[in-house]
Design a protein around this motif. Structure first.
Motif, PDB file in Angstrom:
ATOM      1  N   ALA A 130       0.833  -1.207   0.000  1.00  0.00           N
ATOM      2  CA  ALA A 130       0.000   0.000   0.000  1.00  0.00           C
ATOM      3  C   ALA A 130       0.867   1.255   0.000  1.00  0.00           C
ATOM      4  O   ALA A 130       0.560   2.238  -0.691  1.00  0.00           O
ATOM      5  CB  ALA A 130      -0.935  -0.008   1.202  1.00  0.00           C
ATOM      6  N   LEU A 131       1.948   1.244   0.779  1.00  0.00           N
ATOM      7  CA  LEU A 131       2.842   2.399   0.807  1.00  0.00           C
ATOM      8  C   LEU A 131       3.524   2.567  -0.548  1.00  0.00           C
ATOM      9  O   LEU A 131       3.625   3.691  -1.066  1.00  0.00           O
ATOM     10  CB  LEU A 131       3.891   2.234   1.912  1.00  0.00           C
ATOM     11  CG  LEU A 131       5.014   3.290   1.933  1.00  0.00           C
ATOM     12  CD1 LEU A 131       4.440   4.703   2.034  1.00  0.00           C
ATOM     13  CD2 LEU A 131       5.985   3.022   3.078  1.00  0.00           C
ATOM     14  N   ARG A 132       3.954   1.478  -1.133  1.00  0.00           N
ATOM     15  CA  ARG A 132       4.650   1.579  -2.417  1.00  0.00           C
ATOM     16  C   ARG A 132       3.713   2.106  -3.503  1.00  0.00           C
ATOM     17  O   ARG A 132       4.123   2.896  -4.354  1.00  0.00           O
ATOM     18  CB  ARG A 132       5.230   0.218  -2.801  1.00  0.00           C
ATOM     19  CG  ARG A 132       6.196  -0.343  -1.745  1.00  0.00           C
ATOM     20  CD  ARG A 132       7.037  -1.478  -2.278  1.00  0.00           C
ATOM     21  NE  ARG A 132       6.295  -2.652  -2.699  1.00  0.00           N
ATOM     22  CZ  ARG A 132       5.989  -3.674  -1.912  1.00  0.00           C
ATOM     23  NH1 ARG A 132       6.325  -3.644  -0.618  1.00  0.00           N
ATOM     24  NH2 ARG A 132       5.346  -4.730  -2.400  1.00  0.00           N
ATOM     25  N   ARG A 133       2.460   1.684  -3.444  1.00  0.00           N
ATOM     26  CA  ARG A 133       1.484   2.211  -4.415  1.00  0.00           C
ATOM     27  C   ARG A 133       1.222   3.691  -4.179  1.00  0.00           C
ATOM     28  O   ARG A 133       1.083   4.473  -5.130  1.00  0.00           O
ATOM     29  CB  ARG A 133       0.182   1.415  -4.320  1.00  0.00           C
ATOM     30  CG  ARG A 133       0.292   0.005  -4.880  1.00  0.00           C
ATOM     31  CD  ARG A 133      -0.961  -0.794  -4.617  1.00  0.00           C
ATOM     32  NE  ARG A 133      -0.848  -2.155  -5.143  1.00  0.00           N
ATOM     33  CZ  ARG A 133      -1.593  -3.164  -4.741  1.00  0.00           C
ATOM     34  NH1 ARG A 133      -2.528  -2.973  -3.809  1.00  0.00           N
ATOM     35  NH2 ARG A 133      -1.435  -4.370  -5.265  1.00  0.00           N
ATOM     36  N   ALA A 134       1.144   4.080  -2.926  1.00  0.00           N
ATOM     37  CA  ALA A 134       0.948   5.499  -2.614  1.00  0.00           C
ATOM     38  C   ALA A 134       2.112   6.328  -3.138  1.00  0.00           C
ATOM     39  O   ALA A 134       1.923   7.420  -3.700  1.00  0.00           O
ATOM     40  CB  ALA A 134       0.794   5.686  -1.104  1.00  0.00           C
ATOM     41  N   MET A 135       3.325   5.833  -2.957  1.00  0.00           N
ATOM     42  CA  MET A 135       4.502   6.523  -3.455  1.00  0.00           C
ATOM     43  C   MET A 135       4.439   6.694  -4.974  1.00  0.00           C
ATOM     44  O   MET A 135       4.802   7.748  -5.511  1.00  0.00           O
ATOM     45  CB  MET A 135       5.762   5.754  -3.059  1.00  0.00           C
ATOM     46  CG  MET A 135       6.044   5.754  -1.561  1.00  0.00           C
ATOM     47  SD  MET A 135       7.202   4.450  -1.045  1.00  0.00           S
ATOM     48  CE  MET A 135       8.680   4.929  -1.933  1.00  0.00           C
ATOM     49  N   SER A 136       3.959   5.660  -5.658  1.00  0.00           N
ATOM     50  CA  SER A 136       3.910   5.717  -7.117  1.00  0.00           C
ATOM     51  C   SER A 136       2.870   6.724  -7.614  1.00  0.00           C
ATOM     52  O   SER A 136       3.178   7.583  -8.454  1.00  0.00           O
ATOM     53  CB  SER A 136       3.604   4.322  -7.685  1.00  0.00           C
ATOM     54  OG  SER A 136       3.527   4.361  -9.092  1.00  0.00           O
ATOM     55  N   VAL A 137       1.632   6.623  -7.103  1.00  0.00           N
ATOM     56  CA  VAL A 137       0.572   7.479  -7.643  1.00  0.00           C
ATOM     57  C   VAL A 137       0.758   8.942  -7.261  1.00  0.00           C
ATOM     58  O   VAL A 137       0.201   9.833  -7.916  1.00  0.00           O
ATOM     59  CB  VAL A 137      -0.826   6.983  -7.207  1.00  0.00           C
ATOM     60  CG1 VAL A 137      -1.065   5.565  -7.700  1.00  0.00           C
ATOM     61  CG2 VAL A 137      -1.012   7.085  -5.697  1.00  0.00           C
ATOM     62  N   ALA A 138       1.530   9.216  -6.211  1.00  0.00           N
ATOM     63  CA  ALA A 138       1.728  10.603  -5.786  1.00  0.00           C
ATOM     64  C   ALA A 138       2.630  11.394  -6.730  1.00  0.00           C
ATOM     65  O   ALA A 138       2.595  12.630  -6.743  1.00  0.00           O
ATOM     66  CB  ALA A 138       2.321  10.631  -4.374  1.00  0.00           C
ATOM     67  N   ILE A 139       3.425  10.706  -7.528  1.00  0.00           N
ATOM     68  CA  ILE A 139       4.440  11.385  -8.342  1.00  0.00           C
ATOM     69  C   ILE A 139       3.820  11.945  -9.619  1.00  0.00           C
ATOM     70  O   ILE A 139       3.153  11.237 -10.375  1.00  0.00           O
ATOM     71  CB  ILE A 139       5.578  10.410  -8.704  1.00  0.00           C
ATOM     72  CG1 ILE A 139       6.273   9.924  -7.435  1.00  0.00           C
ATOM     73  CG2 ILE A 139       6.588  11.077  -9.627  1.00  0.00           C
ATOM     74  CD1 ILE A 139       7.235   8.773  -7.667  1.00  0.00           C
ATOM     75  N   ASP A 140       4.068  13.212  -9.863  1.00  0.00           N
ATOM     76  CA  ASP A 140       3.610  13.881 -11.088  1.00  0.00           C
ATOM     77  C   ASP A 140       4.668  13.661 -12.177  1.00  0.00           C
ATOM     78  O   ASP A 140       5.581  14.462 -12.369  1.00  0.00           O
ATOM     79  CB  ASP A 140       3.400  15.372 -10.829  1.00  0.00           C
ATOM     80  CG  ASP A 140       2.740  16.090 -12.008  1.00  0.00           C
ATOM     81  OD1 ASP A 140       2.719  15.501 -13.111  1.00  0.00           O
ATOM     82  OD2 ASP A 140       2.281  17.230 -11.822  1.00  0.00           O
ATOM     83  N   ARG A 141       4.529  12.557 -12.894  1.00  0.00           N
ATOM     84  CA  ARG A 141       5.513  12.195 -13.898  1.00  0.00           C
ATOM     85  C   ARG A 141       5.540  13.176 -15.063  1.00  0.00           C
ATOM     86  O   ARG A 141       6.598  13.404 -15.671  1.00  0.00           O
ATOM     87  CB  ARG A 141       5.254  10.777 -14.402  1.00  0.00           C
ATOM     88  CG  ARG A 141       5.506   9.689 -13.335  1.00  0.00           C
ATOM     89  CD  ARG A 141       4.884   8.376 -13.778  1.00  0.00           C
ATOM     90  NE  ARG A 141       5.247   7.243 -12.929  1.00  0.00           N
ATOM     91  CZ  ARG A 141       4.667   6.950 -11.778  1.00  0.00           C
ATOM     92  NH1 ARG A 141       3.690   7.748 -11.311  1.00  0.00           N
ATOM     93  NH2 ARG A 141       5.037   5.894 -11.084  1.00  0.00           N
ATOM     94  N   ARG A 142       4.395  13.718 -15.417  1.00  0.00           N
ATOM     95  CA  ARG A 142       4.366  14.686 -16.520  1.00  0.00           C
ATOM     96  C   ARG A 142       5.191  15.921 -16.176  1.00  0.00           C
ATOM     97  O   ARG A 142       5.864  16.495 -17.041  1.00  0.00           O
ATOM     98  CB  ARG A 142       2.922  15.077 -16.854  1.00  0.00           C
ATOM     99  CG  ARG A 142       2.143  13.967 -17.541  1.00  0.00           C
ATOM    100  CD  ARG A 142       0.851  14.488 -18.156  1.00  0.00           C
ATOM    101  NE  ARG A 142       0.176  13.433 -18.901  1.00  0.00           N
ATOM    102  CZ  ARG A 142      -0.748  12.613 -18.397  1.00  0.00           C
ATOM    103  NH1 ARG A 142      -1.087  12.744 -17.118  1.00  0.00           N
ATOM    104  NH2 ARG A 142      -1.318  11.684 -19.133  1.00  0.00           N
ATOM    105  N   PHE A 143       5.142  16.335 -14.925  1.00  0.00           N
ATOM    106  CA  PHE A 143       5.959  17.475 -14.508  1.00  0.00           C
ATOM    107  C   PHE A 143       7.443  17.143 -14.674  1.00  0.00           C
ATOM    108  O   PHE A 143       8.225  17.972 -15.157  1.00  0.00           O
ATOM    109  CB  PHE A 143       5.652  17.834 -13.055  1.00  0.00           C
ATOM    110  CG  PHE A 143       6.444  19.002 -12.535  1.00  0.00           C
ATOM    111  CD1 PHE A 143       6.019  20.304 -12.757  1.00  0.00           C
ATOM    112  CD2 PHE A 143       7.627  18.799 -11.828  1.00  0.00           C
ATOM    113  CE1 PHE A 143       6.751  21.386 -12.287  1.00  0.00           C
ATOM    114  CE2 PHE A 143       8.360  19.876 -11.365  1.00  0.00           C
ATOM    115  CZ  PHE A 143       7.926  21.176 -11.583  1.00  0.00           C
TER     116      PHE A 143
END
Length: 511
Positions: A292-305
């Motif tokens: 769950a933490l690893r998924r949270a880390m992933s979705v939080a990142i603004d890759r387009r930025f």
């Protein structure tokens, strides 16, 4: 040597202050020093780049980077990937004129796997019969599953089906046995050097290499000589290129590509490349062992930025290893939901350290850390020299680390998955420390992919393995980057869409 000395004798143009371009000499600036010119030892990308000029592999890259004949003109498998026979070309010669035979190829594989001399990347040969026993010192090199039935046939016997074996042989460079047995480790000195590629080594300095055309090569180079200089500072490489001192320059500053395009126009070129940027995660450290933490880390990142604002639109954001542009950009709110569901808020708020290298990559890490902090993941940034980061990761002394690798000319997306296989060079998460149904299914998918001769089936199986890797969020994919080169107007002979790592077909003004 006299030819090279004549080509390299240059002066500064009297009025312009620019260095005169010597006729027939290709001048190349690379970013890093090769760790060795011996393919049994060297592992750096800079070494691999020079190997492509100095040696001919068993199979080769075509102009379109697909599989093509090398020292072997053809190959076959009589049993669907368990045995491979390579048929060498007639009249192969080393750069000193001596015949290159199947016995040289057999001896080279034995040298690769002999525990007394092994030191480079050995993964391409692990499937050879008895390879692991030989490496462990439990069997002699003569027990390896390789032999030469005739002067121009090399036969490999594998302990499992390996459909992509010919693809792996594009990076296998046989050695000159007669030179190594005479000079030992000094065989790579210019006065002793013998190779099989389009160029041979004529001289070297502390940070430079002089190459001259090998007329015995299968495909001799178009230019008579190449001068390679190691210039580690990206901005210095750009300045020297603009001053007319280089014809090819790799890795201009990634953060300055957009502005360089405005100033240099067509002299800066970008190429599709197997360059992958991602986050390593140390699953041995709680609470990073919670998906769950690893998924949270992933979705939080603004890759387009990251791709558009920091890298100036020169990279493609991704949540996939093999596929470009696969992104949901879910955002901080979903990350907070994952954390709440896992009870990782308040007093249980996760605290992690994000390691990165100082310099250009640090800006990416700062943006990632900011996203995580806003999502409720307290993040400390630690920027160090590359050698310190590599040492920490190798020793397991990290929470997360911003990482990237470049697979060179291996543009097949399947090769992006190979580093994340068990024992691969990017296998440092600890995921395989605790075998599970997921790791078992993952390894079965990888083994199946490697076995397949049919490319479409192989790709599907790699995709199955990738789905397991990403469902468990073992790594966090971020970006597929491009390769950038500065290319002067003197250079011709480029293949459209292919980065200039094979210099044999290039021409320069006056050549």
């Amino acid at each position: 040597m006299a030819l090279l000395a004549g080509l390299a004798t240059t002066g500064l143009a009297a009025c312009s202050g620019r260095r005169a371009a010597p006729s027939g000499l290709l001048r190349v600036a690379i970013a890093n020093q090769p760790d060795s010119l011996d393919p049994a030892i060297g592992q750096f990308a800079a070494s691999a780049l020079l190997y492509k000029q100095l040696f001919m592999p068993l199979a080769d890259y075509g102009n379109d980077l697909r599989l093509a004949p090398g020292l072997a003109e053809r190959w076959e498998t009589p049993d669907n990937g368990r045995t491979w026979r390579f048929f060498l070309r007639d009249d192969l010669r080393w750069s000193d004129g001596r015949m290159l035979t199947a016995d040289d190829v057999v001896w080279s594989v034995q040298r690769f796997l002999d525990p007394a001399t092994a030191g480079g990347e050995l993964g391409d040969f692990f499937a050879v019969e008895n390879a692991l026993s030989v490496l462990a010192g439990d069997a002699p090199v003569s027990a390896l599953g390789i032999n030469a039935p005739s002067a121009n046939i090399v036969e490999f016997r594998l302990n499992q089906r390996l459909g992509l074996f010919p693809l792996l042989m594009r990076e296998f460079y046989p050695f000159p046995r007669h030179i190594i047995e005479t000079h030992g480790n000094d065989w790579v000195r210019p006065e002793h050097f013998v190779g099989s590629g389009p160029f041979t080594l004529a001289g070297r300095g502390a940070l430079s290499f002089d190459l001259v055309r090998n007329d015995y090569a299968i495909r001799p180079a178009s230019v008579p000589a190449v001068r390679v200089d190691v210039v580690d500072e990206p901005s210095t490489r750009v300045r020297m290129f603009r001053a007319g001192e280089f014809d090819l320059v790799e890795q201009p500053p990634a953060m300055q590509i957009a502005s360089l395009r405005e100033r240099l126009g067509a002299q800066i070129q970008s190429f599709p490349a197997p360059k992958f940027t991602y986050l390593k995660i140390n699953l041995r450290r709680p609470p990073l062992d919670q998906v769950a933490l690893r998924r949270a880390m992933s979705v939080a990142i603004d890759r387009r930025f990251l791709a558009e604002q920091i890298l100036g639109g020169t990279a493609i954001p991704t949540e996939s290893v093999m596929r470009r542009g696969i992104i949901s950009n879910a955002g901080v709110d979903l990350a907070r939901t994952y954390l709440e569901q896992a009870g990782l808020t308040g007093a249980n708020q996760p605290r992690i350290v994000l390691r990165t290298t100082s310099g250009e990559r640090e800006r990416l890490a700062i943006a990632i850390a900011d996203d995580w902090n806003r999502a409720g993941i307290e993040t400390e940034l630690l920027a160090t020299a590359p050698v310190d980061l590599y040492s920490a990761v190798d020793g397991g002394d990290f929470d997360t680390a911003l990482s990237h690798f470049d697979r060179g000319l291996k543009t097949d997306p399947n090769f992006l998955m190979e580093p994340f296989t068990q024992g691969g060079f990017a296998d440092d998460s600890g995921w395989f420390d605790r075998p599970s149904s997921e790791t078992e299914r993952y390894n079965l998918a990888i083994d199946g992919a490697r076995s397949e001769v049919a490319e479409d089936v192989r790709t599907r199986l790699y995709a199955n393995a990738e789905a397991i890797l990403l469902t468990r969020q073992i790594i966090i994919p971020l970006l597929h980057e491009q390769a950038h080169w500065l290319i002067s107007e003197r250079v011709s002979g480029l293949t459209n869409g292919v980065q200039p790592q094979l210099w044999r077909g290039l021409n320069v003004g006056g050549a």
